[in-house]
Design a protein around this motif. Sequence first.
Motif, mmCIF file in Angstrom:
data_model
loop_
_atom_site.group_PDB
_atom_site.id
_atom_site.type_symbol
_atom_site.label_atom_id
_atom_site.label_comp_id
_atom_site.label_asym_id
_atom_site.label_seq_id
_atom_site.Cartn_x
_atom_site.Cartn_y
_atom_site.Cartn_z
ATOM 1 N N UNK A 22 0.930 -1.184 0.055
ATOM 2 C CA UNK A 22 -0.061 0.177 0.040
ATOM 3 C C UNK A 22 0.745 1.140 0.008
ATOM 4 N N UNK A 23 1.883 1.134 0.927
ATOM 5 C CA UNK A 23 2.906 2.491 1.069
ATOM 6 C C UNK A 23 4.208 1.913 1.811
ATOM 7 N N UNK A 24 5.090 2.683 1.778
ATOM 8 C CA UNK A 24 6.150 2.566 2.284
ATOM 9 C C UNK A 24 6.372 3.856 3.367
ATOM 10 N N UNK A 25 6.951 3.700 4.441
ATOM 11 C CA UNK A 25 7.609 4.761 5.249
ATOM 12 C C UNK A 25 8.787 4.360 5.736
ATOM 13 N N UNK A 26 9.747 5.636 5.589
ATOM 14 C CA UNK A 26 11.057 5.498 6.066
ATOM 15 C C UNK A 26 11.440 5.790 7.478
ATOM 16 N N UNK A 27 10.609 5.326 8.468
ATOM 17 C CA UNK A 27 11.039 5.361 9.923
ATOM 18 C C UNK A 27 9.975 4.560 10.647
ATOM 19 N N UNK A 28 10.166 4.640 11.751
ATOM 20 C CA UNK A 28 9.026 3.625 12.650
ATOM 21 C C UNK A 28 7.800 4.484 12.438
ATOM 22 N N UNK A 29 6.664 3.532 12.557
ATOM 23 C CA UNK A 29 5.252 4.113 12.413
ATOM 24 C C UNK A 29 5.071 4.646 13.859
ATOM 25 N N UNK A 30 4.005 5.584 13.680
ATOM 26 C CA UNK A 30 3.448 5.987 15.057
ATOM 27 C C UNK A 30 1.983 6.038 15.027
ATOM 28 N N UNK A 31 1.300 5.079 15.668
ATOM 29 C CA UNK A 31 1.675 4.284 16.996
ATOM 30 C C UNK A 31 2.217 2.812 16.822
ATOM 31 N N UNK A 32 2.593 2.320 15.586
ATOM 32 C CA UNK A 32 3.052 1.201 15.566
ATOM 33 C C UNK A 32 4.326 0.796 16.556
ATOM 34 N N UNK A 33 5.369 1.701 16.355
ATOM 35 C CA UNK A 33 6.672 1.580 17.392
ATOM 36 C C UNK A 33 6.066 1.414 18.909
ATOM 37 N N UNK A 34 4.870 1.864 19.194
ATOM 38 C CA UNK A 34 4.577 1.848 20.684
ATOM 39 C C UNK A 34 4.048 0.389 21.189
ATOM 40 N N UNK A 35 3.599 -0.457 20.075
ATOM 41 C CA UNK A 35 3.352 -1.901 20.391
ATOM 42 C C UNK A 35 4.393 -2.587 19.992
ATOM 43 N N UNK A 36 5.329 -2.393 18.980
ATOM 44 C CA UNK A 36 6.500 -3.269 18.534
ATOM 45 C C UNK A 36 7.666 -3.560 19.297
ATOM 46 N N UNK A 37 8.016 -2.139 19.488
ATOM 47 C CA UNK A 37 9.594 -1.901 20.374
ATOM 48 C C UNK A 37 9.457 -2.598 21.906
ATOM 49 N N UNK A 38 8.022 -2.441 22.724
ATOM 50 C CA UNK A 38 8.081 -2.867 23.868
ATOM 51 C C UNK A 38 8.189 -4.328 23.857
ATOM 52 N N UNK A 39 7.949 -5.045 22.607
ATOM 53 C CA UNK A 39 7.969 -6.699 22.348
ATOM 54 C C UNK A 39 9.347 -6.970 22.021
ATOM 55 N N UNK A 40 10.353 -6.106 21.747
ATOM 56 C CA UNK A 40 11.218 -6.550 21.158
ATOM 57 C C UNK A 40 12.442 -6.993 22.257
ATOM 58 N N UNK A 41 13.099 -8.055 22.176
ATOM 59 C CA UNK A 41 14.029 -8.668 23.210
ATOM 60 C C UNK A 41 15.389 -8.090 23.009
ATOM 61 N N UNK A 42 15.842 -7.494 21.747
ATOM 62 C CA UNK A 42 17.363 -7.264 21.547
ATOM 63 C C UNK A 42 17.362 -5.670 22.078
ATOM 64 N N UNK A 43 18.697 -5.393 22.350
ATOM 65 C CA UNK A 43 19.283 -4.102 22.695
ATOM 66 C C UNK A 43 19.126 -3.219 21.466
ATOM 67 N N UNK A 44 18.064 -1.993 21.362
ATOM 68 C CA UNK A 44 17.933 -1.370 20.259
ATOM 69 C C UNK A 44 19.131 -0.857 19.822
ATOM 70 N N UNK A 45 20.236 -0.311 20.742
ATOM 71 C CA UNK A 45 21.262 0.216 20.172
ATOM 72 C C UNK A 45 22.206 -0.507 19.453
ATOM 73 N N UNK A 46 22.184 -1.936 19.860
ATOM 74 C CA UNK A 46 22.933 -2.891 19.053
ATOM 75 C C UNK A 46 22.398 -3.193 17.648
#
Length: 423
Positions: A282-306
């Motif tokens: 449908x579309x591309x975005x070139x960054x984290x979605x808002x509010x998608x980041x708010x449900x995806x990042x809290x579920x990520x196990x990795x160190x975001x900085x790494x």
Amino acid sequence: MKVLIVGSGGREHAIAHSVAKSEKVDRIYCAPGNAGIAELAECVPIGAMEFDKIVAFAGEKGIDLVIVGMDDPLVGGLVDELEAAGIRAFGPKKNAAVLEGSKAFSKDLMKKYNIPTAGYENFEDPEEALAYLKSAKFPIVLKADGLALGKGVLICNTYEEAEAGVKTIMVDKQFGASGNTMVVEEFMTGREVSVLSFVDGNTVRTMTSAQDHKRAGDGDTGLNTGGMGTFSPSPFYTKEVEEFCDRYIYQATVDAMKAEGRPFKGIIFFGLMLTDEGPKVLEYNARFGDPEAQVVLPRMKNDLIEVIEACVDGTLDKIDLQFEDNAAVCVVLASDGYPVQYEKGLPISGLEEFKKHDGYYCFHAGTKFDGEQIVTNGGRVLGVTAKGKDLKEARANAYAATEWVKFDNKYMRHDIGKAIDEA
């Protein structure tokens, strides 16, 4: 490490929350930030488009990494300016951010590289667009070419509606210069799914899926907004769908950008439609979605900085991206009247309750300090996110947590995640 995050919304708060968990980081700054981000970072009064000031500040403070959260500075070339000053930055350069910055560019790219998407035509002349629409099949979709805060898309059921839409976008320029070019696209039906991915120019690592709710009102009524809530994962994003997208969409897009001399490093957000003919972009975005980041990042196990450093260094193929086996739902608390007119400056209470519960988050979007008091400062005020063992539990938890927060013109949708019951 010292990290600077550029942006002021719920997405940037979610990013700051993940960055703060990294053992590699001892100092976080945010420009300009908001009242919630201020708990995790030192907020500096520099606007996201004030490139000279951002570059000067990063140099002065010895910033090790800048994370650009928003679309406008990415499309405007902030990463190029930071890199030219010798500052490490995460996000696509200007020539790659065009993937989001121009819908006409992205449609032409998909056509050239056989990436599945809806049929379309691009127009720069309103008269030519109208002539084309006379013989078009309805419903049809009109899209302003450039950035329009998620609002530059019109679905038209009749020629009369399309005529009014052409006037809105191309003649009255309701979305500004974004409407100089307009994309006319066939209307697709199916389930929408959002898949965010990390990209290092060559390798793509997809995150867990999500689904956003764009319309302001219950039952998907009312105007398009920046997003009224979201859930993750999508029950419709099956193993078969993922395998198809891995093969024909994700890597194909990264390879296409590289082939065009526009290597993409950063986040590609794939907005997908699961049609009867298979998944299409449908579309591309070139960054984290808002509010998608708010449900995806809290579920990520990795160190975001790494993971981010691997994207910058081109070593993403060595990263095993992992997510918790659970679910998360985010309900946006908005100001009544959003996205048109609404009051600002109203006191918010109840925020301290979130500190008492594990797996509950309150991401600030439109907030600021008025003295010691946190007050509303935008249309989307807060994103209340909760986890659960499954989607139904996460949804119940999120809606229960919305009751903790009080402000005078608080408004929300009551059917976020309604698709969960249809799966």
